[in-house]
Design an enzyme around this catalytic site. Structure first.
Site, mmCIF file in Angstrom:
data_model
loop_
_atom_site.group_PDB
_atom_site.id
_atom_site.type_symbol
_atom_site.label_atom_id
_atom_site.label_comp_id
_atom_site.label_asym_id
_atom_site.label_seq_id
_atom_site.Cartn_x
_atom_site.Cartn_y
_atom_site.Cartn_z
ATOM 1 N N LYS A 116 0.834 -1.204 0.000
ATOM 2 C CA LYS A 116 0.000 0.000 0.000
ATOM 3 C C LYS A 116 0.866 1.252 0.000
ATOM 4 O O LYS A 116 0.480 2.275 -0.576
ATOM 5 C CB LYS A 116 -0.932 -0.004 1.211
ATOM 6 C CG LYS A 116 -1.805 -1.250 1.337
ATOM 7 C CD LYS A 116 -2.717 -1.473 0.149
ATOM 8 C CE LYS A 116 -3.438 -2.806 0.228
ATOM 9 N NZ LYS A 116 -4.005 -3.250 -1.040
ATOM 10 N N ARG A 298 -7.349 -7.219 -8.433
ATOM 11 C CA ARG A 298 -8.120 -8.461 -8.568
ATOM 12 C C ARG A 298 -9.524 -8.095 -9.005
ATOM 13 O O ARG A 298 -9.897 -6.918 -9.042
ATOM 14 C CB ARG A 298 -8.208 -9.163 -7.210
ATOM 15 C CG ARG A 298 -8.827 -8.252 -6.165
ATOM 16 C CD ARG A 298 -9.297 -8.942 -4.920
ATOM 17 N NE ARG A 298 -10.156 -8.054 -4.146
ATOM 18 C CZ ARG A 298 -9.759 -7.233 -3.189
ATOM 19 N NH1 ARG A 298 -8.500 -7.181 -2.867
ATOM 20 N NH2 ARG A 298 -10.607 -6.457 -2.562
#
Lengths: 505, 149
Positions: A116, A298
């Protein structure tokens, strides 16, 4: 095109992928743990491979066993679903190294966006605004806690603690006071370590009353990339999305936001060398400002919302792009129509502090009818295992307007009955009837505030319904051996019907 | 002798004129004066359409009783509702606690659940420690009435 694809996942998403594969004439291979032998995705797949014991490490997170299954079943490609190994760059690379196509982005892009902190750098360098935060992930050590404390002191409370390898709300904590920072930091770090095998945590300034709006992007391996509009996911509990919808009520008020966010999302994804399906998450305020939050590399849980407003099958697109295909449309050809809403149906009891409620499903009535889609992974007689996330199904509706979609969702929820375990269906009835939700006045703290309202799940007395309930209980509780004298069987005497049957033999 | 039916704790008489058909195991279609109801009966739970009730049948011939285990005004045990792992103890023996105060955090199904004191009182024992595995129904802690209450 591929002949056979293995789905490295379980539950509703495995079934979701199987359905598209079947439409494309591709054989599907399910994988399962000991706890999932009788699960729906195993029943519905063309082939199935056993992985190991119930714990995820020995089954759905076990790269070697999944690749063994892929070799045994001679598949061409592997679809990771969401969760589990879907955002694990090493798994994506291991698939490729073993000679299988990974149906998703390249491992390098997963790695770039999977951290992140690194993703924030990429987005900022690409020109997208980001929320102030620590540059690096911090360990649960004296130095880590000190760096977190120093950032929080400079930026001011409240702050958010987030797992560097995070997702799905795991390893995430809001901290309002300096004295709570250390304990929350350690808790977030240990949760992150358990969930992702990486205990690093970073600190971000909390944007109060922010909305969570995300952009679905899609790219092919030939350099084409589009965005498919936004989803608003501001209704969250413990940082887990509960309701998602498209269009966002905020973007509906500021239509120019869609293009600006879409362009920022495509820029960030391009900077990471991205292709296939991805989602760029933003925090937005009511004035229409937005900040890059993170990228999910995803297919998302809430992808059906986008499918319903675009008319596209995102799994089919994923498979075609993984096979080297080109995006079959340009940005100009993307048209959004109507409104879609999704509710995540969980085995948990909203009336009892959201206690997980695993167990056997004794009865199941599923909603259907106009505009209703149910992506479910359960059936009547199935036992919800303790070992995995308690999501049972996603109920998604489409209608011409948001108002009609909400009405349709309430109607569909009324048709939905899961017996034997508790579900969070009553929660949705409360939210969807709340005037603030109806008005689209959302922020990520909306649901937590709503849940503090006393008597939220209290119902007005309903003596008529109680009497009807008692009528059914009376029949139900009657011992099977005793003759039924009530008019439950139309008043006919058992002796009479028995005699008639004897004559017919 | 007719069984006594309690719906959400109240004794309720069944509707006298109704036609009931069991359309699926445990699912009844009931028509009352032209209105149509679908009723689902499970173990201790009955749903009329979207409305859920708890039920209890006091049948003098059966004496089959459910629930009500918590009872009593004195000690209250905090039980693990499902198998899981203790991740945190939030109170110590001897602490005075408020009703609803978190005592033990148990992780199950990947969620951390705060097990709360069912009533105000004093923590008289904590029967688990961090990282212990617990079984469903296992006692986590016991709350007793505070001395001067």
């Amino acid at each position: 095109m591929f002949q056979k694809v293995l789905i490295a996942n379980r539950g509703e998403i495995a079934l979701r992928v199987i359905r598209t594969l079947r439409e494309m004439g591709i054989r599907s291979v399910a994988v399962y743990s000991d706890a999932d032998r009788a699960s729906l995705h195993v029943r519905k797949a063309d082939e199935a491979a056993h992985l190991g014991a119930a714990p995820s490490r020995e089954s759905y997170l076990n790269v070697e066993r999944i690749l063994d299954a892929a070799r045994r079943h001679k598949v061409d490609a592997i679809h990771p679903g969401y969760g589990f190994l879907s955002e694990n760059a090493e798994f994506a690379q291991a698939c490729v190294d073993a000679g299988f196509v990974f149906i998703g982005p390249p491992a390098s892009a997963i790695a770039a966006m999977g951290s992140k902190t690194a993703a924030r750098k990429i987005a900022r360098d690409g020109g997208a605004p980001v929320v102030p935060g620590t540059e690096e992930g911090l360990m649960a050590s004296p130095e880590g806690r000190a760096a977190a404390t120093a950032f929080a002191a400079k930026a001011g409370f409240p702050v958010m603690l987030k797992a560097v390898a995070g997702g799905g709300g795991k390893g995430m904590r809001r901290v309002d006071r300096a004295e709570d920072l250390a304990a929350n930091f350690d808790a977030a770090s240990s949760e992150a370590l358990r969930s992702f095998g990486d205990g690093r945590v970073y600190v971000e300034k909390l944007v109060e009353n922010a909305r969570h709006i995300e952009i679905q992007i899609f790219g092919d391996q030939h350099g084409n990339m589009v965005h498919l509009g936004e989803r608003e996911c501001s209704v969250q509990r413990r940082h887990q999305k509960v309701i998602e919808e498209s269009p966002s009520p905020l973007v509906a008020l500021h239509p120019e936001m869609r293009q600006r966010m879409g362009e920022a999302a495509v820029l960030a994804a391009r900077a990471a060398g991205y292709y296939n399906a991805g989602t760029v998450e933003f925090l937005a305020d009511n004035a229409g400002n937005f900040y890059f939050l993170e990228m999910n590399t995803r297919l998302q849980v809430e992808h059906p919302v986008t499918e319903l407003v675009t008319g596209l099958d995102l799994v089919r697109l994923q498979v075609e792009i993984a096979n080297g295909g080109r995006l079959p449309f340009t940005q100009d050809q993307v048209a959004l129509r109507g409104a879609a809403v999704e509710c995540r149906i969980y085995a948990e009891d909203p009336v009892n502090n959201f206690m997980p409620s695993p167990g056997r499903i004794t009865q199941l009535a599923e909603p259907s009818g106009p505009g209703v889609r149910l992506d479910s992974g359960v059936y009547s007689g199935w036992t919800v295992p303790l070992d995995y996330d308690p999501m049972l199904a996603k109920l998604i509706v489409w209608a011409d307007t948001r108002e009609h979609a909400i009405e349709r969702m309430l109607r569909a929820l009324g048709e939905y009955h899961v017996g034997g375990i508790r579900t969070n269906i009553p929660l949705f009835e409360v939210i969807l009837n709340d005037p603030a939700f109806r008005a689209g006045e959302l922020h990520t703290g909306y649901l937590d505030a709503l849940l503090k309202r006393p008597g939220l799940f209290d119902l007005a007395p309903a003596p008529d319904l109680a009497a009807v309930a008692a009528s059914a209980v009376e029949i139900h509780a009657k011992p099977a051996a005793s003759p039924i004298a009530e008019p439950a069987n139309g008043g006919a005497s058992r002796w009479l019907s028995g005699g008639r049957e004897a004559l017919l033999r | 002798m007719k069984p006594v039916i309690r719906i959400d704790g109240e004794v309720v008489s069944p509707v006298s004129h109704n036609t009931a058909v069991e359309v699926e195991p445990g699912v009844y279609s009931i028509l009352v004066e032209g209105s149509s109801y679908e009723v689902r009966v499970g173990a201790g739970q009955v749903a009329v359409g979207k409305r859920h009730f708890d039920y209890h049948v006091d049948d003098p011939r059966q004496w089959k009783r459910s629930g009500d285990a918590a009872g009593g005004q004195g000690r209250a045990a905090i039980l693990a509702p499902m198998p899981g792992k203790v991740v945190r103890i939030m109170a110590a023996v001897g602490d005075e606690v408020e009703a609803g105060q978190g005592i033990v955090v148990v992780e199950a199904m990947k969620m951390q659940n705060e097990m709360k004191a069912p009533r105000a009182g004093r923590v008289s024992s904590i029967q688990v420690k961090e990282n212990d595995s617990v079984v469903a129904g296992g006692v986590l802690a016991v709350i007793e009435p505070a001395v001067n209450s």
